[in-house]
Design a protein around this motif. Structure first.
Motif, PDB file in Angstrom:
ATOM      1  N   ALA A 344      -9.361  13.653   8.161  1.00  0.00           N
ATOM      2  CA  ALA A 344      -9.455  12.206   8.362  1.00  0.00           C
ATOM      3  C   ALA A 344      -8.041  11.642   8.297  1.00  0.00           C
ATOM      4  O   ALA A 344      -7.359  11.768   7.273  1.00  0.00           O
ATOM      5  N   TYR A 345      -7.595  11.036   9.400  1.00  0.00           N
ATOM      6  CA  TYR A 345      -6.270  10.428   9.487  1.00  0.00           C
ATOM      7  C   TYR A 345      -6.446   8.907   9.502  1.00  0.00           C
ATOM      8  O   TYR A 345      -6.979   8.354  10.465  1.00  0.00           O
ATOM      9  N   VAL A 346      -5.998   8.240   8.443  1.00  0.00           N
ATOM     10  CA  VAL A 346      -6.208   6.798   8.311  1.00  0.00           C
ATOM     11  C   VAL A 346      -4.877   6.136   7.978  1.00  0.00           C
ATOM     12  O   VAL A 346      -4.233   6.497   6.989  1.00  0.00           O
ATOM     13  N   THR A 347      -4.452   5.187   8.808  1.00  0.00           N
ATOM     14  CA  THR A 347      -3.252   4.402   8.512  1.00  0.00           C
ATOM     15  C   THR A 347      -3.630   2.932   8.395  1.00  0.00           C
ATOM     16  O   THR A 347      -4.523   2.442   9.086  1.00  0.00           O
ATOM     17  N   ILE A 348      -2.931   2.242   7.495  1.00  0.00           N
ATOM     18  CA  ILE A 348      -3.272   0.862   7.135  1.00  0.00           C
ATOM     19  C   ILE A 348      -2.049  -0.018   7.313  1.00  0.00           C
ATOM     20  O   ILE A 348      -0.940   0.322   6.875  1.00  0.00           O
ATOM     21  N   SER A 349      -2.239  -1.169   7.925  1.00  0.00           N
ATOM     22  CA  SER A 349      -1.182  -2.159   8.111  1.00  0.00           C
ATOM     23  C   SER A 349      -1.118  -3.109   6.919  1.00  0.00           C
ATOM     24  O   SER A 349      -2.119  -3.363   6.237  1.00  0.00           O
ATOM     25  N   ASN A 350       0.055  -3.677   6.693  1.00  0.00           N
ATOM     26  CA  ASN A 350       0.179  -4.758   5.720  1.00  0.00           C
ATOM     27  C   ASN A 350      -0.739  -5.925   6.029  1.00  0.00           C
ATOM     28  O   ASN A 350      -1.125  -6.689   5.142  1.00  0.00           O
ATOM     29  N   HIS A 351      -1.078  -6.079   7.299  1.00  0.00           N
ATOM     30  CA  HIS A 351      -1.884  -7.223   7.714  1.00  0.00           C
ATOM     31  C   HIS A 351      -3.374  -7.037   7.461  1.00  0.00           C
ATOM     32  O   HIS A 351      -4.158  -7.939   7.710  1.00  0.00           O
ATOM     33  N   ALA A 352      -3.761  -5.865   6.967  1.00  0.00           N
ATOM     34  CA  ALA A 352      -5.179  -5.635   6.686  1.00  0.00           C
ATOM     35  C   ALA A 352      -5.645  -6.429   5.472  1.00  0.00           C
ATOM     36  O   ALA A 352      -6.729  -7.045   5.499  1.00  0.00           O
ATOM     37  N   GLU A 353      -4.834  -6.408   4.393  1.00  0.00           N
ATOM     38  CA  GLU A 353      -5.221  -7.121   3.171  1.00  0.00           C
ATOM     39  C   GLU A 353      -4.034  -7.790   2.480  1.00  0.00           C
ATOM     40  O   GLU A 353      -4.214  -8.501   1.509  1.00  0.00           O
ATOM     41  N   GLY A 354      -2.816  -7.551   2.983  1.00  0.00           N
ATOM     42  CA  GLY A 354      -1.640  -8.183   2.392  1.00  0.00           C
ATOM     43  C   GLY A 354      -0.567  -7.217   1.948  1.00  0.00           C
ATOM     44  O   GLY A 354       0.605  -7.572   1.913  1.00  0.00           O
ATOM     45  N   SER A 355      -0.952  -5.980   1.588  1.00  0.00           N
ATOM     46  CA  SER A 355       0.014  -4.980   1.150  1.00  0.00           C
ATOM     47  C   SER A 355      -0.569  -3.606   1.440  1.00  0.00           C
ATOM     48  O   SER A 355      -1.513  -3.175   0.778  1.00  0.00           O
ATOM     49  N   ALA A 356      -0.004  -2.909   2.403  1.00  0.00           N
ATOM     50  CA  ALA A 356      -0.571  -1.626   2.813  1.00  0.00           C
ATOM     51  C   ALA A 356      -0.597  -0.589   1.685  1.00  0.00           C
ATOM     52  O   ALA A 356      -1.602   0.121   1.540  1.00  0.00           O
ATOM     53  N   PRO A 357       0.460  -0.443   0.870  1.00  0.00           N
ATOM     54  CA  PRO A 357       0.367   0.542  -0.212  1.00  0.00           C
ATOM     55  C   PRO A 357      -0.766   0.244  -1.193  1.00  0.00           C
ATOM     56  O   PRO A 357      -1.428   1.165  -1.683  1.00  0.00           O
ATOM     57  N   LEU A 358      -1.000  -1.035  -1.485  1.00  0.00           N
ATOM     58  CA  LEU A 358      -2.076  -1.387  -2.403  1.00  0.00           C
ATOM     59  C   LEU A 358      -3.438  -1.204  -1.739  1.00  0.00           C
ATOM     60  O   LEU A 358      -4.411  -0.809  -2.399  1.00  0.00           O
ATOM     61  N   SER A 359      -3.527  -1.481  -0.431  1.00  0.00           N
ATOM     62  CA  SER A 359      -4.763  -1.188   0.292  1.00  0.00           C
ATOM     63  C   SER A 359      -5.068   0.307   0.260  1.00  0.00           C
ATOM     64  O   SER A 359      -6.218   0.725   0.081  1.00  0.00           O
ATOM     65  N   LEU A 360      -4.027   1.118   0.437  1.00  0.00           N
ATOM     66  CA  LEU A 360      -4.193   2.566   0.432  1.00  0.00           C
ATOM     67  C   LEU A 360      -4.732   3.037  -0.919  1.00  0.00           C
ATOM     68  O   LEU A 360      -5.665   3.856  -0.988  1.00  0.00           O
TER      69      LEU A 360
END
Length: 375
Positions: A344-360
């Motif tokens: 499973a390859y999943v990448t997250i943008s900062n624009h998803a919730e405000g901070s990509a590392p914290l979303s991850l």
């Protein structure tokens, strides 16, 4: 190429899969959504990760992150859309560093975070990258790290666009098989090698005249995908994937093209597409196989909401708009994919919730402990 919709399979994702709704027609222009990072620094050689330059060190890893990383399946590769953000101080790197410095020298520190098993390279969407540029990225990360890479827009956008994102004229190179290999597959394969995770063709919104002739677009897509070299011998778990911005693509005929050519659907979490729950039937139709997902933009901002998101989220240091519903469903899909033996390859943008590392981190928590997002 018209086919009947596939029957539902009760063994995947369980009760999460309602009957597929009819896609809603929309035509909106797309100013691309992802962050641009500058080229990494010159001079890296060899196969091992290189010493961090310019003093960029990873932020200390707390006990929870370490425990999550040790519990998470090795098949699950979570990452962010890019890595060059000063506001990630204390989350990803120790100390304050400028964006340019982080773009050139921050990737090794990023990859030292145990939950960061992947990252997106989006800058190639704007200008094709060379094999040597890809190789420098590969040399900055561990062998077990993977990249999700976007294809150049000269291949994936049906229009040549002005600086404001509006289409000026038809792009005669749209989905051109020769260019897809020459400008994307060949250099990425040569430069990234075994560190390829997913090579993604993100198809920008089509003009209305082309949306009215979707069979032609599907034939064009089929011809391009059929011409691509196989990744299997180089990177056995690497995949080619297709992401779209028009819901008109999301049909059984689209599934048939992907399955016939061995490509995967890239689950695009973006306001221009149906929410994740309504895309699950398409994932079921593609089962079994790897998952590719790019979580691009919170639905609250709407299809043209990137500027609003950027203004609101500032330096991307805080989880300002938690989307627990999307996160919970995505975590369940990731778990099902990994438990079935697929990556499973999943990448997250900062624009998803405000901070990509914290979303991850929140997504990893939800994968390991279902219900954590709503606790």
């Amino acid at each position: 190429m018209q086919q009947e919709p596939p029957a539902l399979q009760d063994d995947l994702f369980g009760e999460l899969l309602p009957p597929a709704p009819a896609p809603k027609s929309s035509q909106v222009e797309d100013a691309d959504d992802d962050e641009i990072d500058s080229s990494v620094g010159e001079g890296a050689t060899g196969d091992a990760p290189k010493r961090r330059r310019a003093g960029i060190q990873p932020a200390p890893v707390d006990d929870e992150q370490q425990a999550l990383a040790e519990t998470l399946s090795p098949r699950i590769r979570l990452g962010t859309s890019s890595w060059s953000y000063p506001g990630w101080q204390g989350l990803v790197w120790a100390g304050r560093h400028g964006e340019s410095n982080l773009s050139r020298n921050g990737l090794t520190a990023y990859a030292a975070q145990p939950l960061h098993r992947a990252v997106g390279i989006d800058r190639g969407f704007y200008q094709s990258l060379t094999a040597s540029q890809y190789e420098r990225y590969a040399q900055l990360v561990p062998e077990d790290f993977r990249f999700t890479v976007k294809a150049p827009s000269v291949i994936t956008d049906a229009q040549v666009r002005a600086e404001d994102g509006r289409g000026r004229q038809a792009n005669t190179a749209f989905l051109d098989p020769r260019l897809a290999v020459q400008e994307f597959l060949a250099p990425a394969m040569e430069g990234l090698g075994t560190r390829i995770g997913a090579l993604v063709f993100q198809l920008s919104p089509l003009p209305l005249a082309m949306l009215d002739r979707m069979p032609e677009q599907l034939d064009r897509l089929h011809a391009m995908l059929s011409a691509l070299p196989s990744l299997r011998d180089l990177a056995p778990e690497a995949v080619v994937a297709v992401e779209v911005r028009d819901p008109e693509w999301l049909t059984p005929d689209f599934v048939a093209v992907l399955k016939d050519t061995g490509a995967r659907y890239c689950l695009g979490l973006h306001p221009k597409l149906p929410p994740i729950q309504d895309q699950l039937p398409l994932l079921r139709a593609m089962w079994p196989g790897p998952l590719v997902c790019r979580w691009n933009l919170h639905r609250m901002h709407g299809p043209f909401g990137y500027e609003d998101a950027e203004k609101k989220y500032g330096e991307y240091a805080e989880l300002m708009d938690p989307d627990t519903d999307t996160r919970a469903v995505l975590a369940k899909v990731i778990r099902a994919t990994a438990e079935a033996g697929h990556p499973a390859y999943v990448t997250i943008s900062n624009h998803a919730e405000g901070s990509a590392p914290l979303s991850l981190r929140a997504l990893a928590r939800e994968i390991v402990t279902p219900g954590a997002s709503s606790a």
